[in-house]
Design a protein around this motif. Structure first.
Motif, PDB file in Angstrom:
ATOM      1  N   GLU A 149       6.261   4.536  -1.951  1.00  0.00           N
ATOM      2  CA  GLU A 149       5.550   3.736  -1.570  1.00  0.00           C
ATOM      3  C   GLU A 149       5.051   2.827  -2.351  1.00  0.00           C
ATOM      4  O   GLU A 149       4.606   1.326  -2.258  1.00  0.00           O
ATOM      5  N   ILE A 150       5.192   2.939  -3.679  1.00  0.00           N
ATOM      6  CA  ILE A 150       4.722   2.079  -4.817  1.00  0.00           C
ATOM      7  C   ILE A 150       5.765   1.287  -4.781  1.00  0.00           C
ATOM      8  O   ILE A 150       5.158  -0.181  -5.204  1.00  0.00           O
ATOM      9  N   VAL A 151       6.879   1.467  -5.040  1.00  0.00           N
ATOM     10  CA  VAL A 151       8.056   0.539  -5.136  1.00  0.00           C
ATOM     11  C   VAL A 151       8.309  -0.434  -3.964  1.00  0.00           C
ATOM     12  O   VAL A 151       8.199  -1.553  -4.335  1.00  0.00           O
ATOM     13  N   LEU A 152       7.879   0.018  -2.956  1.00  0.00           N
ATOM     14  CA  LEU A 152       7.919  -0.935  -1.662  1.00  0.00           C
ATOM     15  C   LEU A 152       6.925  -1.879  -1.861  1.00  0.00           C
ATOM     16  O   LEU A 152       7.073  -2.995  -1.524  1.00  0.00           O
ATOM     17  N   GLY A 153       5.711  -1.346  -2.051  1.00  0.00           N
ATOM     18  CA  GLY A 153       4.561  -2.215  -2.285  1.00  0.00           C
ATOM     19  C   GLY A 153       4.839  -3.100  -3.269  1.00  0.00           C
ATOM     20  O   GLY A 153       4.525  -4.406  -3.196  1.00  0.00           O
ATOM     21  N   VAL A 154       5.563  -3.052  -4.646  1.00  0.00           N
ATOM     22  CA  VAL A 154       5.539  -3.863  -5.358  1.00  0.00           C
ATOM     23  C   VAL A 154       6.727  -5.017  -5.076  1.00  0.00           C
ATOM     24  O   VAL A 154       6.581  -6.173  -5.150  1.00  0.00           O
ATOM     25  N   GLY A 155       7.427  -4.640  -4.296  1.00  0.00           N
ATOM     26  CA  GLY A 155       8.798  -5.253  -3.569  1.00  0.00           C
ATOM     27  C   GLY A 155       8.082  -6.487  -2.808  1.00  0.00           C
ATOM     28  O   GLY A 155       8.391  -7.650  -2.704  1.00  0.00           O
ATOM     29  N   ILE A 156       7.154  -5.940  -1.698  1.00  0.00           N
ATOM     30  CA  ILE A 156       6.607  -6.687  -0.901  1.00  0.00           C
ATOM     31  C   ILE A 156       5.681  -7.929  -1.729  1.00  0.00           C
ATOM     32  O   ILE A 156       5.549  -8.744  -1.414  1.00  0.00           O
TER      33      ILE A 156
END
Length: 77
Positions: free
Chosen positions: A42-49
């Motif tokens: 979730e953290i990496v996905l949030g950073v990508g978004i």
């Protein structure tokens, strides 16, 4: 009607800042989808978004600044 070169350079700087973000955002999102079982998914996905959102913002800001330098001059900046 002359072009304001200082404002034009500022717009080009915004666009050059958006260029790496245009590549990094989708790469980070793809990496997060490949590792969905990771606890940091979730953290990496949030950073990508967030990176994709910043790229869109800097592109909008850069194009808007370039258009203002070409047509409006110092009127709005």
């Amino acid at each position: 009607m002359p072009t304001n070169r200082k404002i034009l350079a500022k717009g080009i700087k915004y666009l050059s800042g958006a260029l790496p973000l245009l590549f990094m955002g989708p790469i980070v999102i793809n990496s997060s989808f490949k590792n969905q079982d990771s606890p940091y998914y979730e953290i990496v996905l949030g950073v990508g978004i967030l990176l994709c959102g910043l790229a869109i913002f800097f592109m909008f800001k850069g194009v808007n600044t370039i258009v203002k330098s070409l047509f409006d001059g110092d009127k709005y900046i």
